[in-house]
Design a protein around this motif. Structure first.
Motif, PDB file in Angstrom:
ATOM      1  N   THR A 136       0.822  -1.201   0.000  1.00  0.00           N
ATOM      2  CA  THR A 136       0.000   0.000   0.000  1.00  0.00           C
ATOM      3  C   THR A 136       0.860   1.257   0.000  1.00  0.00           C
ATOM      4  O   THR A 136       0.633   2.194  -0.781  1.00  0.00           O
ATOM      5  N   VAL A 137       1.866   1.285   0.868  1.00  0.00           N
ATOM      6  CA  VAL A 137       2.719   2.476   0.957  1.00  0.00           C
ATOM      7  C   VAL A 137       3.500   2.678  -0.330  1.00  0.00           C
ATOM      8  O   VAL A 137       3.604   3.801  -0.842  1.00  0.00           O
ATOM      9  N   MET A 138       4.026   1.594  -0.907  1.00  0.00           N
ATOM     10  CA  MET A 138       4.777   1.725  -2.147  1.00  0.00           C
ATOM     11  C   MET A 138       3.884   2.206  -3.274  1.00  0.00           C
ATOM     12  O   MET A 138       4.302   2.999  -4.125  1.00  0.00           O
ATOM     13  N   GLY A 139       2.627   1.753  -3.280  1.00  0.00           N
ATOM     14  CA  GLY A 139       1.699   2.214  -4.305  1.00  0.00           C
ATOM     15  C   GLY A 139       1.444   3.709  -4.216  1.00  0.00           C
ATOM     16  O   GLY A 139       1.439   4.419  -5.222  1.00  0.00           O
ATOM     17  N   VAL A 140       1.266   4.204  -2.995  1.00  0.00           N
ATOM     18  CA  VAL A 140       1.017   5.636  -2.813  1.00  0.00           C
ATOM     19  C   VAL A 140       2.259   6.444  -3.176  1.00  0.00           C
ATOM     20  O   VAL A 140       2.167   7.496  -3.832  1.00  0.00           O
ATOM     21  N   LEU A 141       3.448   5.970  -2.773  1.00  0.00           N
ATOM     22  CA  LEU A 141       4.672   6.696  -3.109  1.00  0.00           C
ATOM     23  C   LEU A 141       4.917   6.696  -4.616  1.00  0.00           C
ATOM     24  O   LEU A 141       5.400   7.697  -5.177  1.00  0.00           O
ATOM     25  N   SER A 142       4.582   5.609  -5.283  1.00  0.00           N
ATOM     26  CA  SER A 142       4.727   5.571  -6.742  1.00  0.00           C
ATOM     27  C   SER A 142       3.802   6.581  -7.404  1.00  0.00           C
ATOM     28  O   SER A 142       4.168   7.240  -8.386  1.00  0.00           O
ATOM     29  N   ALA A 143       2.596   6.708  -6.865  1.00  0.00           N
ATOM     30  CA  ALA A 143       1.627   7.640  -7.445  1.00  0.00           C
ATOM     31  C   ALA A 143       2.034   9.089  -7.258  1.00  0.00           C
ATOM     32  O   ALA A 143       1.508   9.975  -7.943  1.00  0.00           O
ATOM     33  N   ALA A 144       2.988   9.361  -6.348  1.00  0.00           N
ATOM     34  CA  ALA A 144       3.431  10.738  -6.139  1.00  0.00           C
ATOM     35  C   ALA A 144       4.012  11.343  -7.400  1.00  0.00           C
ATOM     36  O   ALA A 144       3.976  12.565  -7.586  1.00  0.00           O
ATOM     37  N   THR A 145       4.539  10.510  -8.300  1.00  0.00           N
ATOM     38  CA  THR A 145       5.125  11.030  -9.528  1.00  0.00           C
ATOM     39  C   THR A 145       4.089  11.701 -10.410  1.00  0.00           C
ATOM     40  O   THR A 145       4.399  12.640 -11.141  1.00  0.00           O
ATOM     41  N   ALA A 146       2.848  11.228 -10.370  1.00  0.00           N
ATOM     42  CA  ALA A 146       1.788  11.867 -11.142  1.00  0.00           C
ATOM     43  C   ALA A 146       1.078  12.933 -10.334  1.00  0.00           C
ATOM     44  O   ALA A 146       0.594  13.926 -10.886  1.00  0.00           O
TER      45      ALA A 146
END
Length: 426
Positions: A136-146
């Protein structure tokens, strides 16, 4: 019972999210700057795109080595150093007068600084601070790029329209400068620095063990990966992912809208909308990748993306309804490829090597982005529009869809176990 305190891991994750968000906003700036630079200096879009390509290449190639920097000087120092490089490099672009200035400043300086705090930063923070909720945390951090596009692009577009492009770049340079002392004061390298265990840990984590020079380990990982058919397939599909997102749409959608009479502020709103839906799409993709075959997910992601790109040129119109529909769909699909690609990487190479191998696969992603950023600009300069660039990228996505189904089909996906260097993600 005493009230449970918020684990400091969530604060570390929040600081990392903001850092990645600011870095993403900086990387998205060329899309807003391209038309003003073309008007002020007379530079062609191919010339400007060359600097963007250098930026994207360095952003990707830094990823496998960024963990080595974090290992040597710590997360906090690495983040502050990278933000300071970004602030100085972006500010210096306001003085450029020649194309080579942009290549040096935006390509080399900003590209290197942003590459140091790319996805590998999020992966390292997750591995050090979380035993639970990692996905979950990695998914949210990945979405920070957009999400960075959502926060910065509309403001930059309005600043360009009212005050010029220099005001826009000073806006994002200021954001990086403001963040630096916050990171220095509140960020910590490891839970042990505060006498804590990682979030969800049931026992103290083992002391970090170094397995040789991390930079050398990264080079050896690439050497091993190039001998793997699955690595080549994953790197190839991710090359197309970068080509069809950051390189093409992230860099050239706003100039393409301008070509069709759509104002830059409205065009920036399209990219910002993609940032909103990317948060939803990436989170949903992580949930799906835990339940469905990741190869089939990638097949649908790349296939539908390819079809949308092939027909994108016909979406430009006076009511821009087709473009808003494209923005919603493309936002959901933007980096939905990340969770299933990470999962397949771990399945092929094992948890011990997943981090460094994904670093190289991400490098391929950025090489694809750089290729599209340059070639799309060249096509626009030579042919007068982006239609052939959109169609070529769409066809490449259809090829990637077929490649995704081939991962692990020959000889299974037996993981390779090797010693893990500190800073890699298990």
């Amino acid at each position: 019972m005493p009230a449970r305190r918020l684990h400091y891991g969530w604060i570390a994750a929040g600081l990392t999210f903001v850092t990645l968000l600011v870095a993403a906003g900086i990387r998205s700036a060329p899309g807003v700057m391209m038309v003003p630079l073309e008007a002020e200096f007379g530079w062609s879009r191919a010339t400007i795109s060359a600097a963007v390509s250098v930026n994207l290449i360095l952003y990707g190639l830094m990823a496998p080595f960024a963990a080595a920097v974090m290992d040597r000087i710590g997360l906090r120092r690495t983040m502050v150093l990278a933000l300071s490089v970004l602030a100085v490099g972006v500010t210096a672009t306001t003085t450029m007068t020649a194309p080579w200035h942009m290549v040096l400043l935006w390509g080399v300086v900003v590209g290197g600084g942003s590459g140091t705090i790319a996805m590998v930063l999020g992966a390292t923070v997750v591995s050090r601070w979380f035993d639970a909720y990692r996905g979950t945390v990695m998914g949210v951090l990945s979405a920070a790029t957009a999400t960075g596009q959502l926060v910065f692009l509309p403001q930059m577009a309005m600043a360009v329209e009212r005050f010029g492009w220099r005001a826009a770049v000073l806006l994002i340079a200021g954001a990086a400068a403001i963040l630096m002392p916050i990171i220095w004061i509140f960020m910590r390298d490891r839970p042990a620095d505060l006498g804590l265990w990682p979030v969800g840990a049931t026992q103290a984590p083992p002391a970090p063990v170094r397995a040789g020079n991390p930079a050398v380990a990264a080079i050896m990982a690439l050497k091993d990966g190039m001998r793997s058919r699955d690595f080549r397939l994953l790197a190839g599909t991710f090359f197309v992912c970068g080509l069809s997102t950051n390189g093409l749409i992230g860099t050239h959608l706003i100039p393409a809208c301008f070509d069709h009479g759509i104002p830059e502020v409205k065009a920036a709103g399209l990219l910002a909308a993609m940032g909103v839906f990317d948060m939803v799409g990436t989170t949903l993709s992580g949930w799906l990748s835990d339940r469905w075959d990741s190869r089939k997910l990638l097949f649908w992601y790349y296939g539908l993306r390819g079809i949308s790109l092939i027909f994108l040129d016909w979406a430009f119109g006076p009511d821009v309804f087709g473009l808003w529909l494209f923005a919603v769909f493309y936002g959901l699909d933007w980096i939905a490829t990340v969770p299933p690609t990470v999962k397949l990487t771990a399945a092929v190479f094992g948890r011990e090597r997943a981090g460094v191998m994904f670093g190289w696969i991400f490098g391929a992603h950025q090489l694809g982005a750089a290729t599209a950023a340059f070639l799309a600009g060249w096509i626009r300069t030579d042919l007068g529009d982006y239609q052939m660039a959109f169609i070529a990228a769409g066809l490449a996505c259809l090829v990637a869809a077929a490649m995704a189904l081939m991962v692990g089909r020959k000889g299974g996906m037996a993981p390779v176990t090797v010693p893990v260097a500190e800073g890699e993600v298990a």
